[in-house]
Design a protein around this motif. Sequence first.
Motif, PDB file in Angstrom:
ATOM      1  N   GLN A  38      21.414 106.977  88.001  1.00  0.00           N
ATOM      2  CA  GLN A  38      22.272 106.186  89.059  1.00  0.00           C
ATOM      3  C   GLN A  38      22.693 106.284  90.383  1.00  0.00           C
ATOM      4  O   GLN A  38      22.264 107.302  91.179  1.00  0.00           O
ATOM      5  N   MET A  76      23.036  98.515  84.708  1.00  0.00           N
ATOM      6  CA  MET A  76      23.490  98.603  83.537  1.00  0.00           C
ATOM      7  C   MET A  76      24.744  98.669  84.336  1.00  0.00           C
ATOM      8  O   MET A  76      25.400  99.221  85.105  1.00  0.00           O
ATOM      9  N   ARG A  77      25.679  98.459  83.143  1.00  0.00           N
ATOM     10  CA  ARG A  77      26.941  98.396  83.349  1.00  0.00           C
ATOM     11  C   ARG A  77      27.935  97.905  84.554  1.00  0.00           C
ATOM     12  O   ARG A  77      28.548  98.235  84.694  1.00  0.00           O
ATOM     13  N   THR A  79      26.648  98.405  87.646  1.00  0.00           N
ATOM     14  CA  THR A  79      26.422  99.770  88.818  1.00  0.00           C
ATOM     15  C   THR A  79      25.252  99.204  89.047  1.00  0.00           C
ATOM     16  O   THR A  79      24.735  99.344  89.280  1.00  0.00           O
ATOM     17  N   LEU A  98      26.637  89.942  80.895  1.00  0.00           N
ATOM     18  CA  LEU A  98      27.423  91.039  81.751  1.00  0.00           C
ATOM     19  C   LEU A  98      28.458  90.710  82.752  1.00  0.00           C
ATOM     20  O   LEU A  98      29.259  89.727  83.996  1.00  0.00           O
ATOM     21  N   ALA A 219      26.841 101.033  75.856  1.00  0.00           N
ATOM     22  CA  ALA A 219      27.976 101.577  76.570  1.00  0.00           C
ATOM     23  C   ALA A 219      26.878 102.189  77.773  1.00  0.00           C
ATOM     24  O   ALA A 219      27.418 101.398  79.167  1.00  0.00           O
ATOM     25  N   TRP A 220      25.487 102.032  77.734  1.00  0.00           N
ATOM     26  CA  TRP A 220      25.034 102.570  78.897  1.00  0.00           C
ATOM     27  C   TRP A 220      24.208 101.453  79.608  1.00  0.00           C
ATOM     28  O   TRP A 220      24.781 100.810  80.507  1.00  0.00           O
ATOM     29  N   GLY A 222      26.339  98.127  79.411  1.00  0.00           N
ATOM     30  CA  GLY A 222      26.999  97.041  79.261  1.00  0.00           C
ATOM     31  C   GLY A 222      27.097  96.197  78.683  1.00  0.00           C
ATOM     32  O   GLY A 222      27.472  94.760  79.444  1.00  0.00           O
ATOM     33  N   SER A 275      25.600 108.505  80.328  1.00  0.00           N
ATOM     34  CA  SER A 275      24.583 107.194  79.103  1.00  0.00           C
ATOM     35  C   SER A 275      25.602 107.208  77.713  1.00  0.00           C
ATOM     36  O   SER A 275      24.774 106.511  77.410  1.00  0.00           O
TER      37      SER A 275
END
Length: 365
Positions: A38, A76-77, A79, A98, A219-220, A222, A275
């Motif tokens: 992250q 991912m997500r 971010t 995404l 969820a990790w 996205g 994650s």
Amino acid sequence: METLSRRALNRATLERQLLLRRVKMSAYDAVEHLAGLQAQAPFPPYYALWARLSGFRPPELASLLENRRVVRIALMRGTVHLVTAADALAWRPVVQPLYDRDLKTNTQHAGEVAELDHDLAAKAARELLARSPLSSTALGTELAQRWPDVAPASLTHLARAKLPLVQTPPRAIWGKAGQTTYACLDEWVGAPLSPPAPASLIARYLRAFGPASVADVQAWAGITRLGEVAASMELRRYRDPDGRELIDLPELSIPDEDIPAPPRLLGPFDQMILSYADRTRVISDEYRKRVISQNGLVKGTLLVGGQVRGFWELKSARKAAVVELAPFEKLPKRDLAALESAAGRLAGWAEPAAETREVRVHAPE
């Protein structure tokens, strides 16, 4: 189908996240093994590696950024993550849906760019960035010369969504400051993007975070519809205590659930607590609300018995460094002593020029 206890899942997660013991591994290999780090803020990846690697020093990771072997990129997500250049090239195409969806739904920018030819604007942005990296403001200002009726910030947002933009150094170089400037990933690292391979992304997630549910993987990442992909893969299957199906790579094993989990200081934004769809394997719902703020900031955390039991903060001013430990509950004396010792080492590692260093422990609230 075997059912795994929460403790077994916890120990599997700690082992794959390199948190059962500090390991001797290069920073590059660790970033690859952990499926990236992250990186919403510039320096959390350094703390993530400090918590996991024996003898890690910030210049090792800084050198990888400067040599373009690792990059900071929105993945991912939606971010920013710090990943190897190879993984960035492989994963950005997988998560592109995404970003395509965000261009249609973003409350601030979707309306501004709705009437634009997105591909044409992205091509113009790529041509600008081929000349030199540009900041968000500079890129938006340049694009607004061609599309003056569109807000510059929305034009930059479109470019970030349509193009694989990396954040270039000196941003996130330890000990340095730098505004966010962008370049196109493929041109920055001198290699083309790979065709989307979602099965490979799932496998890499499981190697770093499994066993896990499809909901956890989604969820990790996205993105959705990964259940169809997982169903076509040769995977080992378990159940969690609530009866949910978990998937894992068949060649990976689960450690003994009775293996000790040493106390650890995890850095801000640590990926282990971000994650999963169900994060209770490492943090309770109650404590999660105290660690993650409403605007998405994630504190450094105290890990005791494999679970988050509090948070820590490093404060430095006038050549003094203070690490404050804030446990959420009364901790065993041995564990608290281990955390205090780790906090002292952290202060010396993060603030080597400090003339005084102190560890303060707050009473549980």
